[in-house]
Design a protein around this motif. Structure first.
Motif, PDB file in Angstrom:
ATOM      1  N   TYR A   1     -23.412  23.522 -34.994  1.00  0.00           N
ATOM      2  CA  TYR A   1     -22.023  23.706 -35.433  1.00  0.00           C
ATOM      3  C   TYR A   1     -22.050  24.314 -36.835  1.00  0.00           C
ATOM      4  O   TYR A   1     -23.100  24.761 -37.314  1.00  0.00           O
ATOM      5  CB  TYR A   1     -21.269  22.376 -35.293  1.00  0.00           C
TER       6      TYR A   1
ATOM      7  N   SER B   1     -22.448  25.381 -28.747  1.00  0.00           N
ATOM      8  CA  SER B   1     -23.196  24.674 -27.714  1.00  0.00           C
ATOM      9  C   SER B   1     -24.394  25.493 -27.237  1.00  0.00           C
ATOM     10  O   SER B   1     -25.425  24.945 -26.846  1.00  0.00           O
ATOM     11  CB  SER B   1     -22.260  24.361 -26.547  1.00  0.00           C
TER      12      SER B   1
ATOM     13  N   SER C   1     -18.105  26.286 -26.919  1.00  0.00           N
ATOM     14  CA  SER C   1     -18.343  24.941 -27.444  1.00  0.00           C
ATOM     15  C   SER C   1     -18.513  23.942 -26.289  1.00  0.00           C
ATOM     16  O   SER C   1     -18.549  22.736 -26.520  1.00  0.00           O
ATOM     17  CB  SER C   1     -17.187  24.503 -28.354  1.00  0.00           C
TER      18      SER C   1
ATOM     19  N   ARG D   1     -15.897  17.156 -33.005  1.00  0.00           N
ATOM     20  CA  ARG D   1     -17.204  17.504 -33.583  1.00  0.00           C
ATOM     21  C   ARG D   1     -17.022  18.250 -34.910  1.00  0.00           C
ATOM     22  O   ARG D   1     -17.776  18.039 -35.869  1.00  0.00           O
ATOM     23  CB  ARG D   1     -17.981  18.354 -32.561  1.00  0.00           C
TER      24      ARG D   1
ATOM     25  N   THR E   1     -11.280  21.480 -25.812  1.00  0.00           N
ATOM     26  CA  THR E   1     -10.794  21.750 -27.171  1.00  0.00           C
ATOM     27  C   THR E   1     -10.851  20.490 -28.032  1.00  0.00           C
ATOM     28  O   THR E   1     -11.251  20.544 -29.201  1.00  0.00           O
ATOM     29  CB  THR E   1      -9.356  22.323 -27.104  1.00  0.00           C
TER      30      THR E   1
ATOM     31  N   TYR F   1     -14.382  19.845 -29.211  1.00  0.00           N
ATOM     32  CA  TYR F   1     -14.758  20.707 -30.344  1.00  0.00           C
ATOM     33  C   TYR F   1     -14.154  20.157 -31.644  1.00  0.00           C
ATOM     34  O   TYR F   1     -14.858  20.051 -32.671  1.00  0.00           O
ATOM     35  CB  TYR F   1     -14.324  22.166 -30.132  1.00  0.00           C
TER      36      TYR F   1
ATOM     37  N   ILE G   1     -13.888  29.006 -28.045  1.00  0.00           N
ATOM     38  CA  ILE G   1     -13.764  27.634 -27.546  1.00  0.00           C
ATOM     39  C   ILE G   1     -14.631  27.421 -26.296  1.00  0.00           C
ATOM     40  O   ILE G   1     -15.232  26.355 -26.131  1.00  0.00           O
ATOM     41  CB  ILE G   1     -12.274  27.239 -27.331  1.00  0.00           C
TER      42      ILE G   1
END
Ligand code: ADE
Ligand code: ZN
Length: 337
Positions: free
Chosen positions: A285, A280, A22, A86, A80, A83, A19
């Protein structure tokens, strides 16, 4: 319809996602402003320009620095939530999220702050984005066994929210054997186990993760190819490899994505999955990771459907939830004939 469109449309699970990896530069700047933290970058473009890595360690140095902007429960919530929002665009329906508590507690952030923000976002994410989740707590392997034991003790009051433990950070010189006793204890506490192994490290680390840590999945596992006994064992025991093509490219584990071992391992009967690792930092992704390998590895329609199904079957979801998602994969696939 292209194969990229099929991969993008299929419902899928993501099983290898840190996490903290991201954290997009835009959110990094916003949190730095909100928390009055100085960051050594003038602009979002400046941050992206710094993401030029030569190996795993060169990335980790920037990754640990980047997570310094995360201070409050709301920061972990925002990270979170961003993420999940996305991931929904990539038709991710289930995610198993890694977090690195020691990257935060060592900076004076309470364990409760970290897990509180992440779990609140995961709960809202299920309602808002239809994404189910599990949380996997990773130990930083460059730190000591004693530090990992302390972190496991800190996690004890939150076991309702933690499905398993993992092992990440600098691989070479920190073999799985260093954490055998910690993983024994974690399993006694009812936690599942996974571990990064064979990303930069040798096949021996994958053997150790299986034999000593008794993991249910290997994260990365690139080094398995070339060790025929290991490949046979992974196939026989149905131990999935959560692979991350764009990560491997960015961290120079590979020079050319056409040489990625994913297809050969799949053809050898292994359960492999496609994941984004630290999207990121690595430029994409989960759908971008499918797209990166479809042409170079000459994946076909059936390979792509198999990869999506593998992601569900290798997850920690129960049998009914898996069956439901597999059904949805088949239904979506039929629209692409
Ligand atoms: N922590 C975050 N991303 C990682 C990776 N790819 N390997 C090891 N540790 C990590
Ligand atoms: Zn990883």
């Amino acid at each position: 319809m292209t194969l990229n469109a099929l991969a993008a449309a299929l419902p899928k699970a993501e099983l290898h996602l840190h996490i903290e990896g991201s954290l997009e530069p835009e959110l990094m700047f916003e949190l730095a402003r909100r928390n009055r933290i100085d960051i050594p970058f003038a602009s979002v473009e400046d941050v992206r320009a710094a993401y030029n890595f030569s190996n795993l360690q060169s990335f980790l140095d920037i990754y640990y620095q980047g997570m310094g902007v995360l201070q409050t429960e709301q920061d972990f919530y925002d990270l979170t939530s961003a993420y999940l929002k996305r991931a929904q665009m990539d038709n991710v329906r289930h995610v198993e999220i890694f977090f690195d508590p020691q990257g935060h507690t060592d900076r004076g952030i309470a364990f409760e702050t970290v897990i509180g923000g992440i779990c609140r976002a995961l709960k809202d994410g299920e309602a808002d984005f239809g994404i189910s989740s599990r949380l996997i707590m990773c130990f930083l392997r460059h730190l000591s066994e004693a530090a990992a034991f302390e972190t496991l003790a800190e996690a004890a009051p939150f076991l309702d929210h933690i499905a398993g433990v993992g092992l990440d950070s600098s691989e070479i010189g920190h073999p799985p054997s260093k954490f055998q006793r910690v993983f024994d204890k974690a399993r006694e506490m009812g936690l599942k186990t996974v571990a990064h192994a064979g990303e930069e490290g040798p096949p021996e680390y994958i053997w150790e993760a299986l034999d000593l840590l008794k993991v249910e999945r290997i994260d990365h596992g690139n080094a398995a190819l070339g060790d025929t006994r290991l490949v046979a064992r992974l196939a026989k025991e149905k131990i999935a490899l959560t692979m991350c093509p764009l990560s491997n490219l960015k961290l120079c584990v590979l020079e050319d994505v056409a040489r990625h071992p994913l297809k050969e391992l799949m053809q050898a009967g292994l359960t492999v999955t496609v994941n984004s690792d630290d999207p990121s930092y690595f430029g994409g992704y989960v759908n971008a990771n499918y797209e990166a390998i479809i042409d170079p590895l000459e994946l076909g329609r059936e390979d792509i459907i198999q990869l999506a199904k593998n992601s569900v079957n290798a997850s920690f979801l129960d049998a009914a939830a898996k069956a439901q998602l597999i059904c949805e994969i088949d239904k979506t696939a039929r629209q692409f004939i």
